[in-house]
Write an enzyme that holds these catalytic residues in place. Structure first.
Site, PDB file in Angstrom:
ATOM      1  N   GLY A  12      -0.582   6.340  -0.209  1.00 31.88           N
ATOM      2  CA  GLY A  12      -1.553   6.175  -0.574  1.00 31.88           C
ATOM      3  C   GLY A  12      -1.899   5.372  -1.824  1.00 31.88           C
ATOM      4  N   HIS A  18      -3.779   4.979   3.226  1.00 32.12           N
ATOM      5  CA  HIS A  18      -4.936   4.601   2.841  1.00 32.12           C
ATOM      6  C   HIS A  18      -5.028   3.830   1.428  1.00 32.12           C
ATOM      7  CE1 HIS A  18      -5.068   8.333   0.202  1.00 32.12           C
ATOM      8  NE2 HIS A  18      -4.386   8.716   1.006  1.00 32.12           N
ATOM      9  N   ASP A  19      -5.604   3.123   1.199  1.00 31.74           N
ATOM     10  CA  ASP A  19      -6.154   1.972  -0.072  1.00 31.74           C
ATOM     11  C   ASP A  19      -4.943   1.641  -0.564  1.00 31.74           C
ATOM     12  OD1 ASP A  19      -8.873   3.318  -0.260  1.00 31.74           O
ATOM     13  OD2 ASP A  19      -7.729   5.311  -0.631  1.00 31.74           O
TER      14      ASP A  19
END
Length: 260
Positions: free
Chosen positions: A139, A121-122
């Site tokens: 992440g 994520h991200d």
């Protein structure tokens, strides 16, 4: 009409370009967008608010756009944005973002993501990036253009890897890597410059010479690592060296791998 195998499941709301190809037993979620020329080979899952850019090919058993592997995620509406002409091989996983991390995971153009890679994520992945088999990008990482990460390597959350760097196989990277750096060893040591990559890209000999001199100053000069970088800024005219200086002086949540 798009070429869609009758066994594929396309949920209502998905936007699929007429030139896309979807193979057998794929599952496409309602908020997915597939651009022109996208091909899903078979058994591919694309879910969440995911957009896949023109000409990208996704191979069997990849899972793209699922929720983050983050206990803080509470189902907020976040995205995964994948660029053009990527090759996403078997069993690759790419997760959408989190609200705390900006809400978007981004993948650039012309990348090669070999079997079993994970993009968390991200994360932000640049153009022409190669992740070799079973690489794990945690992440919030930023992987700049033209980076190669060797097989079975892991990159710690919030780490930045500068443009043109290369990470050897079976390496754990816990700190930022300067542009054009060469990192290897189990705990990630900055061992030099990616000279092979620079030569392959046709970088002028004068710039390579300037980079080598800059690396020596970063390794052996007086003062802190940032102080040495600022001194380089005053003494160089090479745009490649200036890129390293800007990378070192930019904001970061991690320390740097420094020359041994």
């Amino acid at each position: 009409m798009s070429t869609i195998h009758p066994s594929a499941v396309i949920e209502t709301g998905a936007r699929i370009d007429p030139t896309a190809k979807i193979g057998p037993f794929c599952h496409i979620g309602p908020d997915v967008q597939l651009a022109a020329g996208v091909e899903l080979k078979s058994h591919v899952v694309v879910s969440g608010r995911t957009s896949v850019g023109e000409g990208t090919v996704i191979f069997p058993f990849a899972v793209i756009g699922e929720i983050p592997q983050d206990l803080k995620f509470k189902g907020e509406a976040t995205q995964l944005v994948i660029g053009q002409r990527n090759r996403i091989r078997e069993h690759v996983t790419m997760n959408c973002g989190t609200a705390a991390g900006g809400g978007v995971t981004r993948v650039g153009d012309d990348g090669l993501f070999m079997a079993g890679c994970h993009v968390a994520h991200d994360a932000t992945i640049g153009d022409r990036v190669i992740l070799v088999n079973s690489v794990a990008i945690a992440g919030h990482c930023m992987i700049e253009d033209d980076v190669i990460v060797g097989g079975l390597s892991g990159v710690h959350q919030f780490v930045r890897i500068g443009r043109g760097a290369i990470i050897g196989a079976v390496t754990m990277v816990t700190h930022d890597v300067i542009p054009y750096g060469l990192v290897q060893a189990p705990r990630g040591e900055l061992d030099g410059l990616n000279l092979v990559g620079l030569k392959r890209r046709g970088v002028e000999r004068s710039d390579i010479t300037a980079l080598r001199a800059a690396f020596q100053m970063l390794a052996q000069g007086e003062g802190t690592f940032q102080t040495r970088a600022l001194r380089l800024q005053e003494e160089t005219t090479s745009p490649y060296v200036r890129e390293i200086v800007e990378f070192i002086t930019a904001d970061s949540d991690r320390h740097f791998l420094t020359p041994g």
